[in-house]
Each structure stands twice: as structure tokens, then as C-alpha cells.
Design a protein around this motif. Sequence first.
Motif, PDB file in Angstrom:
ATOM      1  N   LEU A  89      53.017  -6.315  70.192  1.00  0.00           N
ATOM      2  CA  LEU A  89      53.225  -7.477  69.345  1.00  0.00           C
ATOM      3  C   LEU A  89      53.798  -8.624  70.143  1.00  0.00           C
ATOM      4  CD1 LEU A  89      54.728  -5.729  66.243  1.00  0.00           C
ATOM      5  CD2 LEU A  89      52.408  -6.507  66.644  1.00  0.00           C
ATOM      6  N   LEU A  90      53.189  -9.779  70.034  1.00  0.00           N
ATOM      7  CA  LEU A  90      53.708 -10.994  70.643  1.00  0.00           C
ATOM      8  C   LEU A  90      53.996 -11.970  69.513  1.00  0.00           C
ATOM      9  CD1 LEU A  90      51.151 -11.278  73.558  1.00  0.00           C
ATOM     10  CD2 LEU A  90      53.427 -10.293  73.617  1.00  0.00           C
ATOM     11  N   VAL A  91      55.251 -12.034  69.115  1.00  0.00           N
ATOM     12  CA  VAL A  91      55.544 -12.856  67.950  1.00  0.00           C
ATOM     13  C   VAL A  91      55.626 -14.331  68.286  1.00  0.00           C
ATOM     14  CG1 VAL A  91      56.735 -11.035  66.694  1.00  0.00           C
ATOM     15  CG2 VAL A  91      58.004 -12.418  68.306  1.00  0.00           C
ATOM     16  N   THR A 104      48.959  -8.467  65.908  1.00  0.00           N
ATOM     17  CA  THR A 104      50.066  -8.812  65.014  1.00  0.00           C
ATOM     18  C   THR A 104      49.661  -8.630  63.561  1.00  0.00           C
ATOM     19  OG1 THR A 104      50.966 -10.403  66.608  1.00  0.00           O
ATOM     20  CG2 THR A 104      51.666 -10.635  64.315  1.00  0.00           C
ATOM     21  N   THR A 105      48.480  -9.126  63.207  1.00  0.00           N
ATOM     22  CA  THR A 105      47.995  -9.019  61.825  1.00  0.00           C
ATOM     23  C   THR A 105      47.794  -7.561  61.423  1.00  0.00           C
ATOM     24  OG1 THR A 105      46.918 -11.183  61.928  1.00  0.00           O
ATOM     25  CG2 THR A 105      46.133  -9.654  60.239  1.00  0.00           C
ATOM     26  N   GLU A 165      51.150  -5.875  60.927  1.00  0.00           N
ATOM     27  CA  GLU A 165      51.740  -6.286  59.651  1.00  0.00           C
ATOM     28  C   GLU A 165      51.017  -5.634  58.477  1.00  0.00           C
ATOM     29  OE1 GLU A 165      51.598 -10.542  59.775  1.00  0.00           O
ATOM     30  OE2 GLU A 165      53.605 -10.682  60.676  1.00  0.00           O
ATOM     31  N   LEU A 166      49.693  -5.579  58.566  1.00  0.00           N
ATOM     32  CA  LEU A 166      48.909  -4.961  57.497  1.00  0.00           C
ATOM     33  C   LEU A 166      49.252  -3.468  57.385  1.00  0.00           C
ATOM     34  CD1 LEU A 166      46.786  -5.689  55.404  1.00  0.00           C
ATOM     35  CD2 LEU A 166      45.015  -5.132  57.065  1.00  0.00           C
ATOM     36  N   SER A 167      49.459  -2.816  58.518  1.00  0.00           N
ATOM     37  CA  SER A 167      49.849  -1.409  58.500  1.00  0.00           C
ATOM     38  C   SER A 167      51.179  -1.226  57.779  1.00  0.00           C
ATOM     39  CB  SER A 167      49.955  -0.866  59.933  1.00  0.00           C
ATOM     40  OG  SER A 167      48.695  -0.858  60.573  1.00  0.00           O
ATOM     41  N   GLY A 168      52.109  -2.149  58.028  1.00  0.00           N
ATOM     42  CA  GLY A 168      53.393  -2.086  57.354  1.00  0.00           C
ATOM     43  C   GLY A 168      53.274  -2.316  55.857  1.00  0.00           C
ATOM     44  N   ALA A 194      41.970 -16.757  61.191  1.00  0.00           N
ATOM     45  CA  ALA A 194      43.127 -15.861  61.281  1.00  0.00           C
ATOM     46  C   ALA A 194      43.544 -15.240  59.965  1.00  0.00           C
ATOM     47  CB  ALA A 194      44.316 -16.625  61.873  1.00  0.00           C
ATOM     48  N   SER A 195      43.016 -15.695  58.856  1.00  0.00           N
ATOM     49  CA  SER A 195      43.452 -15.185  57.563  1.00  0.00           C
ATOM     50  C   SER A 195      42.798 -13.857  57.202  1.00  0.00           C
ATOM     51  CB  SER A 195      43.123 -16.198  56.461  1.00  0.00           C
ATOM     52  OG  SER A 195      43.837 -17.404  56.664  1.00  0.00           O
TER      53      SER A 195
END
Length: 203
Positions: free
Chosen positions: A8-10, A84-85, A88-91, A168-169
Motif C-alpha cells: 500500500l502506498l497511501v 490500495t483500492t 480497502e475493498l477487502s477490508g 479510479a472509481s
Amino acid sequence: MRPRHIGLLVGGAFAIVLTLVGFTALVKSRQSTPAGQVVTGVASIGGPFTLTRSDGKAVTERDFLGKPTAIFFGFTFCPEVCPTTLYELSGLIKELGPEAEKMNFVFVSVDWGRDGPKEMASYLSAFDGRIQGLSGTEAEIETVTKAYRVYYKRVPVEGGDYTIDHTASVYLMDGKGQFIGTLAYGEARDTMLEKLKRLVAGA
């Protein structure tokens, strides 16, 4: 060929350009993206497609009907937005608990030159196993990206390789395959979770 980055690169920045003609978002790897809202009342998004799942099985849009779907377009060599997406989706899937089984979660690669079923299976092994990976030929990717009004463009980089600028959405579709809204890159986690809960509740 550059190594895959699944960490992850925030940091970093991205931009989404929303057009009145179809909700297209132009994302460049070195730009910045504001958090977005659920978008309704825009031109038709979604439609027929045939792609190949990471297990080698051919699938169409009909395979995802009956459940709401969160569908994201990217590529496995993506340095920031995609890992990153998907992280986040996994979370979010984990936070949904048993309700997550009432949804489809899909990652479509727009990199028809480098991503096939094997590459998608390897890449997605780092994320929640309920995220299905889809890939296809150039013609198949052109068809699905036009149907979903997804922007993507190859951009040359040093050494003769390339990266890809892309939307990106995450698109949110209802059980009938109708567009409902989006999860925008950089959007607040609580807001994204609430959108998914509402989507499931309305199924």
C-alpha cells in the motif's frame, strides 16, 4: 518489465475528471483525487460483455445478475490506485460480514497485453478471495470499458515499458445490472461501507 507492487502506498496523488456525458474519470498515477459522492441520473453505464475469469471460465454480465455488484477496472502492474483500492475493498468485505455473500466483487484488468487468468489469479491471491478477477482480449476489453464508460490509456515509460491511466472509481450495480453509484478513490471508509450496506439492503 517492472515488478508488481501489491503493497500500500497511501501517498501520491490522482485526479478524477467527471464528464457530463458518461461519468468518465481520467486518473493519472501522479495526480490527486478528491473523495466522490454517489452519482445518479447519468448516462447509461453497464452492458453486455464476455470476459475470462481467473479460473479460465468464460463469463458474461448475466453471470452477475441477481446480486448487486461492485466492479473495479485496473491492472496488475498498477503502482498505487489498484492495490490500495483492492486492499480497502477487502477490508469492506470483511466488515460486511455475512452480508458480503449477497454481493459480487469484481476486478477487471484493462491491461489485455499483460494480464491473463494466471496473472489475475496470482495478483488477487493477496486480497479477499471473494474478489473475482476478469481479463480479456483487446476487443473484449474495448467492449466492456465502452459499456461502463471506463477511461484507460497506455502511457509509455522509460525502458520501452508502459503504465496505464484509468478510471479510479468502483462502480456499484444493482442485481438487475443497473448503475447505482460509485465508491470514489480516497472516499471516507465509513461512507463506502454505508453505500455497500444500502446496496445489499435494497437487493
